[in-house]
Design a protein around this motif. Structure first.
Motif, mmCIF file in Angstrom:
data_model
loop_
_atom_site.group_PDB
_atom_site.id
_atom_site.type_symbol
_atom_site.label_atom_id
_atom_site.label_comp_id
_atom_site.label_asym_id
_atom_site.label_seq_id
_atom_site.Cartn_x
_atom_site.Cartn_y
_atom_site.Cartn_z
ATOM 1 N N GLU A 52 -29.507 100.197 -24.376
ATOM 2 C CA GLU A 52 -30.257 99.605 -23.263
ATOM 3 C C GLU A 52 -30.191 98.082 -23.305
ATOM 4 O OE1 GLU A 52 -34.176 101.179 -23.417
ATOM 5 O OE2 GLU A 52 -33.546 103.232 -23.013
ATOM 6 N N LYS A 53 -28.967 97.576 -23.442
ATOM 7 C CA LYS A 53 -28.666 96.142 -23.403
ATOM 8 C C LYS A 53 -29.203 95.371 -24.602
ATOM 9 C CE LYS A 53 -28.492 96.010 -18.335
ATOM 10 N NZ LYS A 53 -28.989 95.337 -17.119
ATOM 11 N N GLU A 54 -29.719 96.062 -25.597
ATOM 12 C CA GLU A 54 -30.216 95.402 -26.808
ATOM 13 C C GLU A 54 -29.398 95.831 -28.016
ATOM 14 O OE1 GLU A 54 -34.958 95.300 -25.572
ATOM 15 O OE2 GLU A 54 -34.326 95.923 -27.580
ATOM 16 N N TRP A 55 -29.111 94.881 -28.885
ATOM 17 C CA TRP A 55 -28.395 95.187 -30.121
ATOM 18 C C TRP A 55 -29.399 95.397 -31.244
ATOM 19 C CZ3 TRP A 55 -23.318 96.233 -30.575
ATOM 20 C CH2 TRP A 55 -22.473 95.842 -29.540
ATOM 21 N N LYS A 56 -29.228 96.513 -31.949
ATOM 22 C CA LYS A 56 -30.074 96.823 -33.093
ATOM 23 C C LYS A 56 -29.203 97.238 -34.267
ATOM 24 C CE LYS A 56 -34.301 96.544 -31.281
ATOM 25 N NZ LYS A 56 -35.407 95.705 -31.834
ATOM 26 N N LEU A 57 -29.738 97.067 -35.458
ATOM 27 C CA LEU A 57 -29.041 97.539 -36.651
ATOM 28 C C LEU A 57 -29.087 99.061 -36.698
ATOM 29 C CD1 LEU A 57 -30.406 94.898 -39.140
ATOM 30 C CD2 LEU A 57 -27.991 95.304 -38.716
ATOM 31 N N GLN A 58 -27.947 99.653 -37.012
ATOM 32 C CA GLN A 58 -27.864 101.111 -37.028
ATOM 33 C C GLN A 58 -28.518 101.704 -38.268
ATOM 34 O OE1 GLN A 58 -23.919 103.011 -37.431
ATOM 35 N NE2 GLN A 58 -24.441 104.157 -35.579
ATOM 36 N N GLY A 59 -28.332 101.077 -39.397
ATOM 37 C CA GLY A 59 -28.854 101.572 -40.661
ATOM 38 C C GLY A 59 -28.129 100.903 -41.802
ATOM 39 N N LEU A 60 -28.556 101.183 -43.008
ATOM 40 C CA LEU A 60 -27.948 100.582 -44.189
ATOM 41 C C LEU A 60 -27.338 101.676 -45.054
ATOM 42 C CD1 LEU A 60 -30.845 98.134 -45.196
ATOM 43 C CD2 LEU A 60 -28.840 97.617 -43.776
ATOM 44 N N ASN A 61 -26.038 101.552 -45.333
ATOM 45 C CA ASN A 61 -25.430 102.514 -46.246
ATOM 46 C C ASN A 61 -25.797 102.151 -47.684
ATOM 47 O OD1 ASN A 61 -23.594 100.504 -47.218
ATOM 48 N ND2 ASN A 61 -22.195 100.950 -45.531
ATOM 49 N N ASP A 62 -25.421 102.987 -48.623
ATOM 50 C CA ASP A 62 -25.826 102.790 -50.024
ATOM 51 C C ASP A 62 -25.312 101.473 -50.593
ATOM 52 O OD1 ASP A 62 -27.137 105.188 -49.987
ATOM 53 O OD2 ASP A 62 -25.519 106.323 -50.936
ATOM 54 N N THR A 63 -24.086 101.091 -50.217
ATOM 55 C CA THR A 63 -23.501 99.841 -50.736
ATOM 56 C C THR A 63 -24.292 98.636 -50.256
ATOM 57 O OG1 THR A 63 -21.279 100.812 -50.817
ATOM 58 C CG2 THR A 63 -21.435 98.404 -50.822
ATOM 59 N N VAL A 64 -24.602 98.608 -48.960
ATOM 60 C CA VAL A 64 -25.354 97.478 -48.390
ATOM 61 C C VAL A 64 -26.770 97.444 -48.973
ATOM 62 C CG1 VAL A 64 -26.340 96.519 -46.278
ATOM 63 C CG2 VAL A 64 -24.008 97.429 -46.261
ATOM 64 N N ARG A 65 -27.387 98.607 -49.077
ATOM 65 C CA ARG A 65 -28.743 98.671 -49.628
ATOM 66 C C ARG A 65 -28.769 98.161 -51.075
ATOM 67 N NH1 ARG A 65 -32.946 101.332 -47.668
ATOM 68 N NH2 ARG A 65 -31.573 102.437 -46.204
ATOM 69 N N HIS A 66 -27.743 98.516 -51.834
ATOM 70 C CA HIS A 66 -27.641 98.061 -53.225
ATOM 71 C C HIS A 66 -27.541 96.537 -53.291
ATOM 72 C CE1 HIS A 66 -26.507 97.992 -57.451
ATOM 73 N NE2 HIS A 66 -25.443 97.290 -57.139
ATOM 74 N N GLU A 67 -26.716 95.958 -52.435
ATOM 75 C CA GLU A 67 -26.543 94.502 -52.447
ATOM 76 C C GLU A 67 -27.824 93.789 -52.013
ATOM 77 O OE1 GLU A 67 -24.283 93.007 -53.834
ATOM 78 O OE2 GLU A 67 -22.610 94.403 -53.938
ATOM 79 N N ILE A 68 -28.515 94.345 -51.020
ATOM 80 C CA ILE A 68 -29.768 93.732 -50.580
ATOM 81 C C ILE A 68 -30.817 93.798 -51.683
ATOM 82 C CG2 ILE A 68 -31.716 93.990 -48.977
ATOM 83 C CD1 ILE A 68 -29.718 94.712 -46.818
#
Length: 227
Positions: free
Chosen positions: A171-187
């Motif tokens: 609906e014309k808005e950009w949102k984050l889809q989710g965090l995979n395990d690799t990204v979650r680990h780095e965060i």
């Protein structure tokens, strides 16, 4: 300590009322998410996701630290300050239709050596004190004293990592889809200032848990002996 954390979390709640705004560009959403991470504003971070939940927890909220003996007010303040010093650069997004991949390069304080050095000196002394009749506050004061000295004498460096975030357009808005395990680990590494990444530190934290288990075990044995 509860009062200090209460004030900090109240400030977070005030900021989070703004939330992650309507973004016409994926890099804007990702930038707002990264800024929320920098201030440990997990509510605003979650609002940047399609689901409304990032799945990330405030690493230094009282409910996440009260069971860890080393998380005194001094250490929490130091680690929060380190987290706030994180910087990031949002790269050019790769957009295909309603999906985009946005790279972000994070530079953050590596506090692992400081905490690890403090634990290395603290554990043997705390182990001996745990079998004495001293109050728990004495043990915590010991760590505070050692930690303050290590903050001044142990050098910290910065760590750099590039993470790719996936965004979707709805609906014309950009949102984050989710965090995979690799990204979650780095965060998690970024928010904990590499405390969860340092293998020596993890060993020390494990030893601290063993110390408490031994103390309880010997305490039970002593009670049985008295009976």
């Amino acid at each position: 300590m509860k009062k200090a954390r209460g004030v900090f979390l109240s400030m977070i709640m005030l900021v989070s009322l703004v939330g992650c705004g309507s973004a016409s560009k994926p890099e804007t959403t990702v930038g707002e998410f990264c800024e929320a991470l920098k201030t440990l504003d997990m509510e605003t971070a979650s609002s940047c996701f399609v689901s409304g939940n990032s799945g990330l927890k405030h690493p230094y909220a009282e409910e996440n630290t009260e069971k860890q003996n080393i998380f005194t007010e001094q250490t929490v303040a130091y680690l929060i300050n380190c987290a706030n010093e994180m910087t990031y650069t949002v790269g050019e997004p790769a957009i295909e239709g309603d999906k985009a991949i946005v790279p972000v390069t994070f530079t953050y304080v590596d506090a692992g050596p400081v905490v690890s050095a403090a634990l290395e000196e603290y554990l043997p002394q705390a182990f001996m004190l745990s079998f004495s009749s001293v109050d728990d506050s004495v043990v915590k004061d010991l760590f505070d004293t050692i930690f303050a000295e290590k903050v001044e004498t142990v050098s910290t460096e910065t760590a750099t990592v590039t993470v790719e975030f996936v965004c979707v357009k709805q609906e014309k808005e950009w949102k984050l889809q989710g965090l995979n395990d690799t990204v979650r680990h780095e965060i998690n590494n970024i928010l904990s200032c590499n405390m969860t990444k340092d293998s020596d530190l993890n060993s020390a934290m494990t030893a601290l848990g063993v110390q408490n288990q031994l103390k309880n075990a010997f305490g039970q044995m002593y009670q049985q002996y008295k009976q």
